[in-house]
Design an enzyme around this catalytic site. Structure first.
Site, mmCIF file in Angstrom:
data_model
loop_
_atom_site.group_PDB
_atom_site.id
_atom_site.type_symbol
_atom_site.label_atom_id
_atom_site.label_comp_id
_atom_site.label_asym_id
_atom_site.label_seq_id
_atom_site.Cartn_x
_atom_site.Cartn_y
_atom_site.Cartn_z
ATOM 1 N N GLY A 1 0.867 -1.212 0.051
ATOM 2 C CA GLY A 1 -0.030 -0.066 0.173
ATOM 3 C C GLY A 1 0.689 1.113 -0.150
ATOM 4 N N GLN A 2 0.252 2.509 0.144
ATOM 5 C CA GLN A 2 0.882 3.679 0.256
ATOM 6 C C GLN A 2 2.001 3.868 1.173
ATOM 7 O OE1 GLN A 2 -1.609 7.463 -1.294
ATOM 8 N NE2 GLN A 2 -2.866 6.113 -0.477
ATOM 9 N N LEU A 3 1.440 3.556 2.468
ATOM 10 C CA LEU A 3 2.482 3.689 3.493
ATOM 11 C C LEU A 3 3.474 2.572 3.599
ATOM 12 C CD1 LEU A 3 3.428 5.180 5.936
ATOM 13 C CD2 LEU A 3 1.687 3.727 7.295
ATOM 14 N N ILE B 1 -3.173 -11.790 7.900
ATOM 15 C CA ILE B 1 -3.324 -11.449 9.171
ATOM 16 C C ILE B 1 -4.666 -11.935 9.877
ATOM 17 C CG2 ILE B 1 -1.248 -9.812 9.194
ATOM 18 C CD1 ILE B 1 -3.515 -7.319 9.369
ATOM 19 N N ALA C 1 -5.052 -2.223 5.536
ATOM 20 C CA ALA C 1 -6.413 -1.599 6.147
ATOM 21 C C ALA C 1 -7.258 -1.860 4.781
ATOM 22 C CB ALA C 1 -6.243 -0.281 6.570
ATOM 23 N N TYR C 2 -8.542 -1.922 5.070
ATOM 24 C CA TYR C 2 -9.516 -1.958 3.952
ATOM 25 C C TYR C 2 -10.080 -0.352 3.973
ATOM 26 C CZ TYR C 2 -14.167 -2.653 1.515
ATOM 27 O OH TYR C 2 -14.755 -2.374 0.741
ATOM 28 N N ASP D 1 -8.418 9.566 10.816
ATOM 29 C CA ASP D 1 -9.384 10.728 11.345
ATOM 30 C C ASP D 1 -10.968 10.251 11.208
ATOM 31 O OD1 ASP D 1 -9.075 10.799 8.452
ATOM 32 O OD2 ASP D 1 -9.893 12.811 8.228
ATOM 33 N N TYR E 1 -16.523 2.367 7.641
ATOM 34 C CA TYR E 1 -15.102 2.448 7.615
ATOM 35 C C TYR E 1 -14.734 2.936 8.909
ATOM 36 C CZ TYR E 1 -10.373 4.464 6.731
ATOM 37 O OH TYR E 1 -9.151 4.726 6.644
ATOM 38 N N LYS F 1 -12.411 0.624 11.827
ATOM 39 C CA LYS F 1 -11.222 1.332 12.326
ATOM 40 C C LYS F 1 -11.276 1.637 13.737
ATOM 41 C CE LYS F 1 -7.837 2.003 10.131
ATOM 42 N NZ LYS F 1 -6.785 1.048 9.764
#
Length: 287
Positions: free
Chosen positions: A10-12, A38, A61-62, A103, A126, A130
């Site tokens: 992913g991005q991170l 996982i 993450a979704y 956030d 979402y 989270k």
């Protein structure tokens, strides 16, 4: 120190991979769903026993906010139950854990930046998925922290910046929402913060288990889009519109600026202003 990265494609995760050579004291194990599911506790435990990491950064993450409203089971499996598995493994084998959150655990009704002690109140699937994942971390006895972030973008993956560049090349005019306020976050800056926290080799939950990280300053999606077009030198007019004029399946927080003072103080982290980081990202993308 051996660090397991979940969601490495992913991005991170991709930004961590890109920075990893700068942290010679750390050994990395990069995994994505194909390498490590996982959501399967037994498989996760066997993977940990075999590879013996000291630290986990959970980037998995979704993140499809609208689709989560239709695929709530999948969203909760990835964002909640899988986190429960990571927490259980971290407790059992004394691993340290950084879990990335969002956030969207807030309802967006604040008028001031959200500090870590503001009560959560997610408004969509979402955010709720989270938030439940966060609770598993908060309830654990492991040395673990949650880092909430916002409006993540990168030169990797799909994100708002890439979408705006594509539209800016294809069209002469676009409409972008101007009444949702937050802070764009360059994933490279967040990746560096995570690795700096680990490399300090100190206790990670110094002042409670929750930290906020986004770039400094604030913007609307309209402001963000205008700056992308300007910096990328694209001849595309951006028109401001209201949320009502751009209906989406999932409701978005109207205001989700995060207060970063705690992470800056506890870990001596310097955070760039959002526009400076956007310039750096676009330079890297050679736009």
């Amino acid at each position: 120190m051996k660090v397991l990265i979940t969601g490495a494609n992913g991005q991170l995760g991709s930004e961590i991979k890109n920075l990893s050579l700068q942290y010679a004291e750390l050994e990395f194990i990069f995994t994505d769903y194909e390498d490590l599911d996982i959501s399967d506790f037994d498989y996760l435990e066997q993977f940990v026993l075999k590879n013996k990491p000291n630290f986990i950064i959970n980037c998995a993450a979704y993140t499809n906010v609208d689709l989560a409203e239709k695929e709530s089971e999948i969203a909760f499996e990835i964002n909640s139950e899988s986190v429960m598995n990571l927490v259980a493994v971290a407790e059992k084998y004394q691993l340290k854990l950084i879990h990335i959150s969002t956030d969207y655990v807030f309802d967006g009704t604040n008028n001031n930046p959200y500090s870590e002690n503001v009560k959560v109140s997610p408004i969509g699937i979402y955010g709720k998925s989270k938030q439940r994942g966060e609770q598993y971390v908060l309830d654990s006895s492991s040395e673990s922290i949650i880092i909430r972030t916002s409006w993540l973008y990168s030169s990797f993956g799909n994100n708002f910046v890439k979408t705006m560049i594509r539209l800016g090349r294809e069209r002469k005019e676009i409409n972008v929402v101007a009444d949702q306020i937050g802070t764009p976050t360059y994933a490279n800056d967040l990746a560096k913060a995570c690795l700096d926290i680990i490399s300090k080799e100190e206790g990670i939950n110094k002042n409670g288990k929750i930290y906020h990280f986004s770039n400094l300053g604030l913007a609307s999606w309209y402001d963000f889009a205008v700056n992308i077009m300007t910096i990328a030198n694209l001849d595309c007019k951006v028109n401001p519109i209201s949320t009502d004029q751009y209906p989406t399946i999932a409701k978005r927080p109207k205001y989700s600026v995060l207060d970063k003072s705690k992470i800056m103080a506890d870990f001596n982290i310097e955070i760039p202003y959002w526009r400076d980081s956007l310039i750096n990202c676009l330079k890297r993308m050679e736009v």
